[in-house]
Design an enzyme around this catalytic site. Structure first.
Site, PDB file in Angstrom:
ATOM      1  N   GLU A   7      46.985 -10.262   0.862  1.00 51.33           N
ATOM      2  CA  GLU A   7      47.860 -11.162   0.080  1.00 51.33           C
ATOM      3  C   GLU A   7      47.767 -10.841  -1.407  1.00 51.33           C
ATOM      4  O   GLU A   7      48.761 -10.920  -2.138  1.00 51.33           O
ATOM      5  CB  GLU A   7      47.456 -12.616   0.366  1.00 51.33           C
ATOM      6  CG  GLU A   7      48.117 -13.689  -0.484  1.00 51.33           C
ATOM      7  CD  GLU A   7      49.534 -14.019  -0.043  1.00 51.33           C
ATOM      8  OE1 GLU A   7      50.316 -13.075   0.160  1.00 51.33           O
ATOM      9  OE2 GLU A   7      49.852 -15.207   0.069  1.00 51.33           O
ATOM     10  N   THR A  67      56.199 -13.529  -6.632  1.00 53.11           N
ATOM     11  CA  THR A  67      55.106 -14.472  -6.868  1.00 53.11           C
ATOM     12  C   THR A  67      54.370 -14.131  -8.164  1.00 53.11           C
ATOM     13  O   THR A  67      54.044 -15.014  -8.961  1.00 53.11           O
ATOM     14  CB  THR A  67      54.128 -14.458  -5.679  1.00 53.11           C
ATOM     15  OG1 THR A  67      54.839 -14.914  -4.526  1.00 53.11           O
ATOM     16  CG2 THR A  67      52.931 -15.356  -5.918  1.00 53.11           C
TER      17      THR A  67
HETATM   18  N1  HSE Z   1      50.090 -20.928  -4.590  1.00 56.45           N
HETATM   19  C1  HSE Z   1      50.874 -19.726  -4.709  1.00 56.45           C
HETATM   20  C2  HSE Z   1      51.792 -19.875  -5.904  1.00 56.45           C
HETATM   21  C3  HSE Z   1      51.677 -19.537  -3.465  1.00 56.45           C
HETATM   22  O1  HSE Z   1      52.471 -20.896  -5.972  1.00 56.45           O
HETATM   23  O2  HSE Z   1      51.843 -18.987  -6.744  1.00 56.45           O
HETATM   24  C4  HSE Z   1      52.508 -18.299  -3.462  1.00 56.45           C
HETATM   25  O3  HSE Z   1      51.767 -17.198  -3.055  1.00 56.45           O
END
Ligand code: HSE
Length: 306
Positions: free
Chosen positions: A128, A181
């Site tokens: 990830e 992201t």
């Molecule tokens: N918690 C993460 C974000 C989730 O909001 O950036 C996405 O990978």
């Protein structure tokens, strides 16, 4: 067992107030993967259908997490991975997490389950991190454990399973734009105002209590994000209109799914979920942006063997 076929589900991270710690698992959308034992040691990705992603194991999230696992397990075999992607990368519903979680789940099954779900989440975090440029487990944990999860800590990794009220449904809208992201993280402030922190941690606490007690009214009052949404909502066209339409149609809450652009709503029962879906479809039908919508029960099982 030499080969396994799995369904690796989409997930919603953050759940409004729980940035990087809360998540839940969806049922109606996910990827399929086939993982096969081979005699040659190492990880080979032999097929990727659906989206254009790297075949080199060291560059692919499923490959990187699988490599992390076999480096620890040192099995006297290798693994081939086929990935049939339905979850669009950059959609905000855990596309990379589904790949990263799926590969380690499948390999663990083929090795006779030497690892716990927390161990698998740890290996999957390595994959990830390739996609999001930071280690977090809020999409991975619900894919692997199912239901709602709270990542208490990533170092050491500690994951809590939170109960799912039986009448809870999610409605999702996925506008067909891509938000990386890493970019959605880069726009966030590094400091927050104390008053906002107070509001946010009160919401996280009350949301967890609402999930434990199936208190839909409290859940509604807890699904509020005063820290991240003000920054990220600007990246999502018509976010405010979708949110307002969803709340007017009876959603318990509406917020950005993960880092967006998908928006999720939680609803009490399938009828409300359908009403909310109709209302948000009307908002986006008036734009020139293509979109998909989904209704899903919360998937309390997580990854499934097909
Ligand atoms: N918690 C993460 C974000 C989730 O909001 O950036 C996405 O990978």
């Amino acid at each position: 067992m030499k080969e396994i076929k799995i369904f690796s589900p989409a997930t919603v991270a953050n759940v409004a107030c729980g940035f990087d710690v809360l998540g839940f698992c969806l049922d109606s959308i996910g990827d399929e993967m086939i993982i096969r034992k081979i005699s040659k040691k190492g990880i080979i990705i032999t097929k990727i259908e659906g989206y254009d992603l790297p075949y080199e194991a060291e560059l692919n999230v499923a490959g990187v997490s699988a490599l992390a696992l076999i480096e620890d397990a040192n099995p006297d075999c290798g693994f081939e991975i086929e990935i049939y992607k339905n979850i669009k990368p950059g959609s905000g519903i855990g596309s990379s997490a589904a790949s990263a979680a799926g590969s380690v789940f499948g390999i663990n099954e083929l090795l006779g389950r030497p690892y716990s779900n927390t161990d698998l989440t740890y290996f999957a975090m390595k994959g990830e991190a390739v996609a999001s440029k930071s280690e977090h487990a809020d999409n991975l944990a619900p894919a692997i454990f199912g239901g709602f999860t709270l990542v208490k800590s990533i170092s050491p990794l500690e994951i809590l399973e939170i109960p799912t009220p039986t009448e809870l449904y999610a409605t999702i809208i996925h506008p067909q734009i891509e938000i990386k992201t890493s970019e959605a993280r880069a726009i966030l402030p590094t400091e927050v105002a104390l008053q906002d922190a107070i509001t946010q941690w009160a919401n996280v606490g009350s949301l967890i209590h609402a999930l434990h007690t199936s208190d839909y009214g409290l859940l509604q009052r807890s699904l509020q994000d005063v820290i991240v949404e003000p920054y990220r909502s600007k990246l999502i066209p018509f976010f405010d209109d979708v949110k307002q339409a969803a709340l007017n149609a009876g959603a318990l809450g509406a917020a950005i799914s993960g880092s967006g652009p998908s928006i999720f709503m939680l609803c009490h029962g399938p009828e409300d979920a359908k009403k909310v879906e109709n209302a948000i479809q009307i908002v986006y039908a008036e734009t020139n942006i293509e979109f998909d919508t989904y209704i899903s029960k919360i998937n309390t099982a997580g990854i499934k063997i097909l």
